[in-house]
Design a protein around this motif. Structure first.
Motif, PDB file in Angstrom:
ATOM      1  N   GLU A 138       1.000  -1.227  -0.038  1.00  0.00           N
ATOM      2  CA  GLU A 138      -0.302   0.453   0.463  1.00  0.00           C
ATOM      3  C   GLU A 138       0.524   1.638  -0.360  1.00  0.00           C
ATOM      4  OE1 GLU A 138      -2.521  -0.539   3.295  1.00  0.00           O
ATOM      5  OE2 GLU A 138      -3.848  -1.715   2.126  1.00  0.00           O
ATOM      6  N   ARG A 139       1.933   0.880   0.598  1.00  0.00           N
ATOM      7  CA  ARG A 139       3.327   2.335   0.290  1.00  0.00           C
ATOM      8  C   ARG A 139       3.514   2.346  -0.718  1.00  0.00           C
ATOM      9  NH1 ARG A 139       4.011   3.938   5.675  1.00  0.00           N
ATOM     10  NH2 ARG A 139       3.211   2.712   7.312  1.00  0.00           N
ATOM     11  N   ILE A 140       3.751   3.863  -0.812  1.00  0.00           N
ATOM     12  CA  ILE A 140       4.308   4.097  -2.202  1.00  0.00           C
ATOM     13  C   ILE A 140       5.061   5.320  -2.042  1.00  0.00           C
ATOM     14  CG2 ILE A 140       2.749   3.554  -3.807  1.00  0.00           C
ATOM     15  CD1 ILE A 140       1.840   6.415  -4.428  1.00  0.00           C
ATOM     16  N   ASP A 141       6.433   5.771  -2.901  1.00  0.00           N
ATOM     17  CA  ASP A 141       7.391   7.195  -2.448  1.00  0.00           C
ATOM     18  C   ASP A 141       6.783   7.758  -3.614  1.00  0.00           C
ATOM     19  OD1 ASP A 141       8.926   5.898  -0.493  1.00  0.00           O
ATOM     20  OD2 ASP A 141      10.142   4.470  -2.117  1.00  0.00           O
ATOM     21  N   CYS A 142       6.771   8.914  -3.110  1.00  0.00           N
ATOM     22  CA  CYS A 142       5.926  10.336  -4.358  1.00  0.00           C
ATOM     23  C   CYS A 142       6.513  11.766  -3.849  1.00  0.00           C
ATOM     24  CB  CYS A 142       4.671   9.474  -3.835  1.00  0.00           C
ATOM     25  SG  CYS A 142       3.910  11.407  -5.001  1.00  0.00           S
ATOM     26  N   SER A 143       7.348  11.852  -4.977  1.00  0.00           N
ATOM     27  CA  SER A 143       7.979  13.176  -4.551  1.00  0.00           C
ATOM     28  C   SER A 143       8.202  14.263  -6.017  1.00  0.00           C
ATOM     29  CB  SER A 143       9.558  13.059  -4.418  1.00  0.00           C
ATOM     30  OG  SER A 143      10.038  12.614  -5.504  1.00  0.00           O
ATOM     31  N   ALA A 144       8.233  15.376  -5.525  1.00  0.00           N
ATOM     32  CA  ALA A 144       8.287  16.005  -6.334  1.00  0.00           C
ATOM     33  C   ALA A 144       9.918  16.988  -6.348  1.00  0.00           C
ATOM     34  CB  ALA A 144       7.570  17.530  -6.658  1.00  0.00           C
ATOM     35  N   ASN A 145      10.059  16.623  -7.888  1.00  0.00           N
ATOM     36  CA  ASN A 145      11.703  16.986  -8.734  1.00  0.00           C
ATOM     37  C   ASN A 145      11.451  17.894  -9.918  1.00  0.00           C
ATOM     38  OD1 ASN A 145      12.914  15.187  -6.882  1.00  0.00           O
ATOM     39  ND2 ASN A 145      11.244  13.907  -8.169  1.00  0.00           N
ATOM     40  N   VAL A 146      12.537  19.084 -10.019  1.00  0.00           N
ATOM     41  CA  VAL A 146      12.783  19.741 -10.866  1.00  0.00           C
ATOM     42  C   VAL A 146      14.117  19.985 -11.659  1.00  0.00           C
ATOM     43  CG1 VAL A 146      12.971  22.403  -9.695  1.00  0.00           C
ATOM     44  CG2 VAL A 146      12.270  22.253 -12.613  1.00  0.00           C
ATOM     45  N   TYR A 147      14.849  19.567 -12.774  1.00  0.00           N
ATOM     46  CA  TYR A 147      15.680  19.940 -13.165  1.00  0.00           C
ATOM     47  C   TYR A 147      16.019  20.844 -14.423  1.00  0.00           C
ATOM     48  CZ  TYR A 147      16.772  14.455 -11.713  1.00  0.00           C
ATOM     49  OH  TYR A 147      16.761  13.499 -11.177  1.00  0.00           O
ATOM     50  N   ASP A 148      16.667  22.042 -13.680  1.00  0.00           N
ATOM     51  CA  ASP A 148      16.760  23.032 -14.129  1.00  0.00           C
ATOM     52  C   ASP A 148      17.529  23.103 -15.194  1.00  0.00           C
ATOM     53  OD1 ASP A 148      16.579  26.156 -15.003  1.00  0.00           O
ATOM     54  OD2 ASP A 148      18.118  26.662 -13.500  1.00  0.00           O
ATOM     55  N   GLN A 149      18.237  23.808 -15.867  1.00  0.00           N
ATOM     56  CA  GLN A 149      18.900  24.057 -17.000  1.00  0.00           C
ATOM     57  C   GLN A 149      20.389  23.615 -15.864  1.00  0.00           C
ATOM     58  OE1 GLN A 149      20.122  27.552 -19.067  1.00  0.00           O
ATOM     59  NE2 GLN A 149      21.100  26.827 -20.351  1.00  0.00           N
ATOM     60  N   GLY A 150      21.105  22.378 -16.955  1.00  0.00           N
ATOM     61  CA  GLY A 150      21.960  21.762 -16.389  1.00  0.00           C
ATOM     62  C   GLY A 150      22.031  20.727 -15.531  1.00  0.00           C
ATOM     63  N   GLY A 151      20.999  20.893 -15.051  1.00  0.00           N
ATOM     64  CA  GLY A 151      20.356  19.803 -14.541  1.00  0.00           C
ATOM     65  C   GLY A 151      20.206  17.961 -15.251  1.00  0.00           C
ATOM     66  N   HIS A 152      20.935  17.200 -14.647  1.00  0.00           N
ATOM     67  CA  HIS A 152      21.127  15.650 -14.974  1.00  0.00           C
ATOM     68  C   HIS A 152      20.811  14.627 -13.533  1.00  0.00           C
ATOM     69  CE1 HIS A 152      24.628  17.330 -13.105  1.00  0.00           C
ATOM     70  NE2 HIS A 152      25.060  15.662 -13.769  1.00  0.00           N
ATOM     71  N   GLU A 226      20.918  15.892 -19.741  1.00  0.00           N
ATOM     72  CA  GLU A 226      21.120  16.940 -19.488  1.00  0.00           C
ATOM     73  C   GLU A 226      20.215  18.083 -19.615  1.00  0.00           C
ATOM     74  OE1 GLU A 226      24.258  20.613 -19.546  1.00  0.00           O
ATOM     75  OE2 GLU A 226      25.237  18.683 -19.256  1.00  0.00           O
ATOM     76  N   VAL A 227      19.105  18.399 -19.029  1.00  0.00           N
ATOM     77  CA  VAL A 227      17.912  19.391 -19.354  1.00  0.00           C
ATOM     78  C   VAL A 227      19.268  20.911 -20.111  1.00  0.00           C
ATOM     79  CG1 VAL A 227      16.534  21.584 -18.649  1.00  0.00           C
ATOM     80  CG2 VAL A 227      16.531  18.542 -17.996  1.00  0.00           C
ATOM     81  N   THR A 228      18.529  21.125 -21.055  1.00  0.00           N
ATOM     82  CA  THR A 228      18.653  22.233 -21.363  1.00  0.00           C
ATOM     83  C   THR A 228      18.708  23.810 -21.969  1.00  0.00           C
ATOM     84  OG1 THR A 228      18.484  21.720 -23.995  1.00  0.00           O
ATOM     85  CG2 THR A 228      20.441  20.724 -23.355  1.00  0.00           C
ATOM     86  N   SER A 229      17.118  23.850 -21.205  1.00  0.00           N
ATOM     87  CA  SER A 229      16.623  24.828 -21.618  1.00  0.00           C
ATOM     88  C   SER A 229      15.231  24.937 -20.000  1.00  0.00           C
ATOM     89  CB  SER A 229      16.518  25.368 -22.755  1.00  0.00           C
ATOM     90  OG  SER A 229      15.036  24.468 -23.107  1.00  0.00           O
ATOM     91  N   ARG A 230      14.297  24.633 -20.183  1.00  0.00           N
ATOM     92  CA  ARG A 230      13.571  25.008 -19.178  1.00  0.00           C
ATOM     93  C   ARG A 230      13.495  23.740 -18.451  1.00  0.00           C
ATOM     94  NH1 ARG A 230       8.199  25.310 -23.113  1.00  0.00           N
ATOM     95  NH2 ARG A 230       9.835  23.900 -24.170  1.00  0.00           N
ATOM     96  N   PRO A 231      12.818  24.630 -17.045  1.00  0.00           N
ATOM     97  CA  PRO A 231      12.570  23.185 -16.029  1.00  0.00           C
ATOM     98  C   PRO A 231      11.623  22.021 -16.172  1.00  0.00           C
ATOM     99  CG  PRO A 231      12.278  25.987 -14.955  1.00  0.00           C
ATOM    100  CD  PRO A 231      12.187  25.748 -17.017  1.00  0.00           C
ATOM    101  N   ARG A 232      12.099  20.773 -16.229  1.00  0.00           N
ATOM    102  CA  ARG A 232      11.813  19.839 -16.368  1.00  0.00           C
ATOM    103  C   ARG A 232      10.990  19.117 -14.535  1.00  0.00           C
ATOM    104  NH1 ARG A 232      13.108  14.307 -15.099  1.00  0.00           N
ATOM    105  NH2 ARG A 232      13.054  12.522 -17.093  1.00  0.00           N
ATOM    106  N   LEU A 233       9.986  19.206 -14.930  1.00  0.00           N
ATOM    107  CA  LEU A 233       9.314  18.846 -13.437  1.00  0.00           C
ATOM    108  C   LEU A 233       8.237  17.518 -13.495  1.00  0.00           C
ATOM    109  CD1 LEU A 233       7.832  20.369 -10.926  1.00  0.00           C
ATOM    110  CD2 LEU A 233       6.207  21.379 -12.237  1.00  0.00           C
ATOM    111  N   THR A 234       8.466  16.872 -12.316  1.00  0.00           N
ATOM    112  CA  THR A 234       8.140  15.842 -12.141  1.00  0.00           C
ATOM    113  C   THR A 234       7.320  15.562 -11.402  1.00  0.00           C
ATOM    114  OG1 THR A 234       9.514  15.032 -11.785  1.00  0.00           O
ATOM    115  CG2 THR A 234       9.661  14.175 -14.356  1.00  0.00           C
TER     116      THR A 234
END
Length: 260
Positions: A138-152, A226-234
């Motif tokens: 029943e348990r899951i892990d659930c988080s929010a992340n953003v990879y900005d420019q250069g994030g990887h 690697e993210v090259t421009s806008r934030p990658r939100l998940t």
């Protein structure tokens, strides 16, 4: 876009320990709409069968993408944009991450509704049918992340504790394209030693309101380009194998780790 402008306004905060996804609160009209909650859309038996077939045929290891996975996802994105995140950088990754599991975030009814839908018996049964992963906790892990420019995120396999299936729900802009980077890269492995190959065999580009699933095992090698421009939100995390001894705290703690 307005989000991009706001994000650039916050760039000086990179040197500080905290980062805010957004600086504005929900408008009165958004608050009125908040009575309609974000959730996962229903899937027909034909869709489930098709997704199962896609999963079985995928390479270099089994994975599947559910298109238009949620209803009212924009309402959840508003709440994610107002969460506080911490910048993290190691030899493996560079990312802004909300430190708490989303189940602990207060005053966020849309995210609570989304997390409840992901952890529901109905959706866990769907994940089992598509991936063949066996009974899930029943348990899951659930988080929010953003990879900005250069994030990887460099190549790894996600194997920790009782993790069974990885999931990634994309909240990127609808016109996200190859030039933005941030693709999930999947690697095959070398027969001689089981190590990942040097180059990915598949690249899965983020798409708004798509949910990616893959089963965790010692050959589920993947990275984030690697993210090259806008934030990658998940919103991302893991489903866990059912434990005969129950869904204890140790299982939940083992499941915590770097989001995707």
């Amino acid at each position: 876009s307005s989000w991009r402008c706001r994000f650039r306004w916050f760039l000086p905060l990179i040197l500080k320990p905290f980062f805010f996804f957004g600086s504005w609160a929900m408008s009165s009209s958004a608050k009125k709409k908040a009575r309609v909650l974000c959730s996962l859309r229903g899937l027909s038996s034909d869709e489930v069968s098709r997704l199962r077939a896609e999963y079985e045929a995928s390479k270099p290891y089994k994975h599947v993408v559910v298109r238009e996975a949620c209803v009212n996802l924009n309402l959840a994105k508003v709440e994610v944009l107002n969460l506080k995140a911490i910048f993290k950088e190691t030899d493996l990754f560079k990312v802004y991450q909300v430190p708490e599991d989303l189940r602990t975030v207060s005053a966020a009814p849309q995210l609570a509704s989304l997390r409840e839908a992901l952890s529901s018996l109905e959706f866990r049964n769907f994940v089992q049918k598509v991936t063949g992963c066996g009974p899930l906790s029943e348990r899951i892990d659930c988080s929010a992340n953003v990879y900005d420019q250069g994030g990887h995120l460099l190549c790894h396999d996600d194997v920790i504790g009782s993790r069974a299936v990885s999931y990634i729900l994309y909240l990127v802009e609808e016109d996200w394209g190859p030039a933005d980077g941030g693709a999930l890269e999947l690697y095959g492995f070398r027969e001689e030693d089981g190590a990942p190959k040097n180059e990915p065999e598949a690249k899965l580009l983020p798409q708004w309101n798509s949910l990616l699933l893959f089963q965790v095992h010692d050959k589920s090698f993947h990275s984030i380009e690697e993210v090259t421009s806008r934030p990658r939100l998940t919103v991302s995390g893991w489903f866990h194998h059912h434990s005969e001894s129950g869904d204890g705290e140790n299982e939940r703690v083992q499941g915590q780790g770097q989001g995707q």
